[in-house]
Enzyme design. Structure first.
Site, PDB file in Angstrom:
ATOM      1  N   ILE A  61       2.202   4.117  -3.817  1.00  0.00           N
ATOM      2  CA  ILE A  61       1.100   5.083  -3.734  1.00  0.00           C
ATOM      3  C   ILE A  61       1.493   6.372  -3.041  1.00  0.00           C
ATOM      4  O   ILE A  61       1.252   7.479  -3.552  1.00  0.00           O
ATOM      5  CB  ILE A  61      -0.097   4.435  -3.002  1.00  0.00           C
ATOM      6  CG1 ILE A  61      -0.670   3.294  -3.853  1.00  0.00           C
ATOM      7  CG2 ILE A  61      -1.172   5.465  -2.664  1.00  0.00           C
ATOM      8  CD1 ILE A  61      -1.776   2.519  -3.179  1.00  0.00           C
ATOM      9  N   ASP A  62       2.099   6.266  -1.871  1.00  0.00           N
ATOM     10  CA  ASP A  62       2.314   7.442  -1.021  1.00  0.00           C
ATOM     11  C   ASP A  62       3.084   8.579  -1.680  1.00  0.00           C
ATOM     12  O   ASP A  62       2.739   9.751  -1.476  1.00  0.00           O
ATOM     13  CB  ASP A  62       3.012   7.027   0.273  1.00  0.00           C
ATOM     14  CG  ASP A  62       2.161   6.073   1.100  1.00  0.00           C
ATOM     15  OD1 ASP A  62       0.973   5.925   0.775  1.00  0.00           O
ATOM     16  OD2 ASP A  62       2.686   5.478   2.046  1.00  0.00           O
ATOM     17  N   HIS A  98       0.812  -1.215   0.000  1.00  0.00           N
ATOM     18  CA  HIS A  98       0.000   0.000   0.000  1.00  0.00           C
ATOM     19  C   HIS A  98       0.846   1.266   0.000  1.00  0.00           C
ATOM     20  O   HIS A  98       0.415   2.302  -0.501  1.00  0.00           O
ATOM     21  CB  HIS A  98      -0.918   0.018   1.224  1.00  0.00           C
ATOM     22  CG  HIS A  98      -1.712   1.280   1.348  1.00  0.00           C
ATOM     23  ND1 HIS A  98      -2.712   1.613   0.461  1.00  0.00           N
ATOM     24  CD2 HIS A  98      -1.621   2.314   2.208  1.00  0.00           C
ATOM     25  CE1 HIS A  98      -3.219   2.789   0.802  1.00  0.00           C
ATOM     26  NE2 HIS A  98      -2.574   3.229   1.851  1.00  0.00           N
ATOM     27  N   CYS A  99       2.064   1.202   0.524  1.00  0.00           N
ATOM     28  CA  CYS A  99       2.815   2.444   0.781  1.00  0.00           C
ATOM     29  C   CYS A  99       3.627   2.954  -0.401  1.00  0.00           C
ATOM     30  O   CYS A  99       3.358   4.017  -0.938  1.00  0.00           O
ATOM     31  CB  CYS A  99       3.736   2.249   1.984  1.00  0.00           C
ATOM     32  SG  CYS A  99       2.850   2.029   3.543  1.00  0.00           S
ATOM     33  N   ILE A 100       4.647   2.214  -0.798  1.00  0.00           N
ATOM     34  CA  ILE A 100       5.653   2.761  -1.707  1.00  0.00           C
ATOM     35  C   ILE A 100       5.104   3.072  -3.101  1.00  0.00           C
ATOM     36  O   ILE A 100       5.466   4.085  -3.686  1.00  0.00           O
ATOM     37  CB  ILE A 100       6.874   1.827  -1.787  1.00  0.00           C
ATOM     38  CG1 ILE A 100       7.437   1.602  -0.382  1.00  0.00           C
ATOM     39  CG2 ILE A 100       7.961   2.434  -2.659  1.00  0.00           C
ATOM     40  CD1 ILE A 100       8.587   0.643  -0.333  1.00  0.00           C
TER      41      ILE A 100
END
Length: 447
Positions: free
Chosen positions: A281-282, A277-279
């Site tokens: 998208i963020d 979910h993080c890298i």
């Protein structure tokens, strides 16, 4: 309305004595481990989720998150330190409310704050004076103060007087057994000095180390900086991989030699694309916010382009290897993808490049199956709806030999790589797993 001084003093005392009831909204990879850590610290916890199946499973003692064993969950249930519900009216009984909901991107790669906004409105509908409301979801700087705070204040509660608002970025790393929620330092901030003090007191009772920063926007920027750092460096080694491939140089050998330097270097590793979910998208939350200030984020956007191109590069290498080593076109080939999860030893398929790899193989006329000991079936996803329901195939010698190529996308520890090397007609390894296991064969190609 209760007086501000009474609300603040009562809330501080309840946090200090650990009698404050804590509500955690969103019982996924972030929220459920946090809820258990808070309960372990002695606070009574109510977990909230809109998916009624999750509270039902948890209340029956069944965890769906590896980081939360059933035995731990059963203990917290038995001691009445945890209960889950889909009834958000129970928020009124909570002294601290922590929001751990998704922050995805739209199809145009803009921030999708619908879960945050909807949750803030739900909280506002059940609020009372003297509550601490915390956002943990990763987002762009300004979200807590510019989006969440106005929604709560529109319900008649003034921040810093009737309600206290803070931000603390989640730092979960699924599958990493070296760290757990309570041992990872926690960055905290609040809207005003009272909120900041409450944040430090609450999280200080739950985790070993608290790192206060000056404001919510700064805390939001900390999380984005951590993930931008990783995205950019992974993009760098992915680009170097492509360059060194053309030169006949093994990027993995280069990295292993470079990492022996005791200063000025930190190893990052290439792969078939970014997942989780993080890298993936963020960083785009920051590029979106930067447009408000007419400032380009060229590094971040270029990194995103490079990382997003990796699945197509890998499938290109697969097609080349099939043609060169077997005289066979990808369009007439059956491919087995090893690993559907985005990282090893977890069942998490969020943004997994394996899904894109399967689609790209089939776009070029090939057929693709997958094997993953952690993922039995592909669930519904927004971007890969056509793959829903496909099931993991068994990994037996006869099955391996039946495929024209085996593509290693995720290097789970429990896979029999020796059997793959012994029986596969062709292996395309994106994780350097065979070299790490000292397994050699003429049929293995790195990509």
């Amino acid at each position: 309305m209760t007086s501000p001084l009474f609300s603040l003093a009562t809330l501080e005392k309840s946090i200090e004595s650990r009698t404050a009831r804590v509500g955690v909204i969103g019982l996924g990879y972030v929220g459920l481990p946090l809820a258990m850590a808070v309960a372990t610290a002695g606070f009574p916890v109510t977990g909230f989720d809109i998916d009624v199946a999750k509270p039902a499973a948890l209340n029956a003692g069944r965890s769906y998150i590896e980081a939360v064993p059933d035995a731990v969950l059963a203990d917290r249930l038995e001691r009445r330190l945890f209960a889950a519900t889909a009834d958000f009216a129970a928020l009124a009984a909570c002294d601290v409310v922590v929001v751990c909901v998704p922050t995805p991107l739209t199809r145009h790669r803009d921030p999708d704050l619908s879960f945050v906004i909807g949750t803030a409105k739900t909280i506002a509908a059940h609020m009372r004076p003297g509550q601490l409301v915390v956002l943990e979801s990763t987002t762009y700087p300004g979200t807590t103060d510019e989006v969440v705070k106005p929604i709560l204040e529109a319900a008649g509660f003034v921040s810093g007087r009737d309600v206290f608002i803070g931000y603390s970025p989640e730092r979960e790393d699924p599958g990493n057994r070296h760290f757990e929620t309570s041992t990872i330092p926690k960055v905290v901030a609040g809207d005003g000095p009272d909120a900041a003090r409450l944040m430090a007191a609450f999280y200080g009772a739950v985790v070993r180390t608290v790192v206060p920063v000056s404001g919510n926007a700064t805390a939001e920027a900390v999380k984005l900086t951590e993930n931008v750092f990783r995205a950019v460096n992974i993009a760098l080694v992915n680009e170097l991989k492509v360059v060194y491939e053309a030169m006949g140089i093994d990027i993995w050998e280069v990295i292993e030699a470079a990492r022996t330097k005791p200063f000025g270097y930190m190893p990052f590793y290439p792969g078939p694309g970014l997942g989780g979910h993080c890298i993936p998208i963020d960083p785009f939350y920051l590029t979106w916010k930067s447009r408000e200030f007419d400032l380009p984020t060229r590094f971040i956007e270029l990194a995103g382009e490079i990382n997003s191109a990796m699945p197509r590069h890998v499938v290109g290498r697969l097609a080349e290897a099939l043609d060169r080593m077997r005289g066979q076109a990808l369009s007439r080939s059956k491919v087995l993808v090893i690993g559907l999860a985005y990282k090893k030893n977890v069942p998490d398929i969020r943004e997994s490049p394996s899904l894109k790899l399967i689609e790209l193989v089939e776009e070029r006329g090939g057929a693709a199956d997958f094997h993953d000991p952690f993922v039995g079936e592909i669930p519904a996803t927004r971007e890969h709806a056509a793959l829903k329901g496909r099931r993991s195939v068994p990994l037996a010698p006869a099955a391996i030999a039946a495929y024209d190529a085996v593509l290693i996308a995720t290097d789970h520890d429990g896979i029999d790589y020796a059997a793959i090397a012994a029986h596969a007609k062709l292996v395309v390894d994106t994780r350097n797993v065979f070299a790490r296991h000292a397994i050699t064969a003429d049929t293995i190609v790195k990509a």
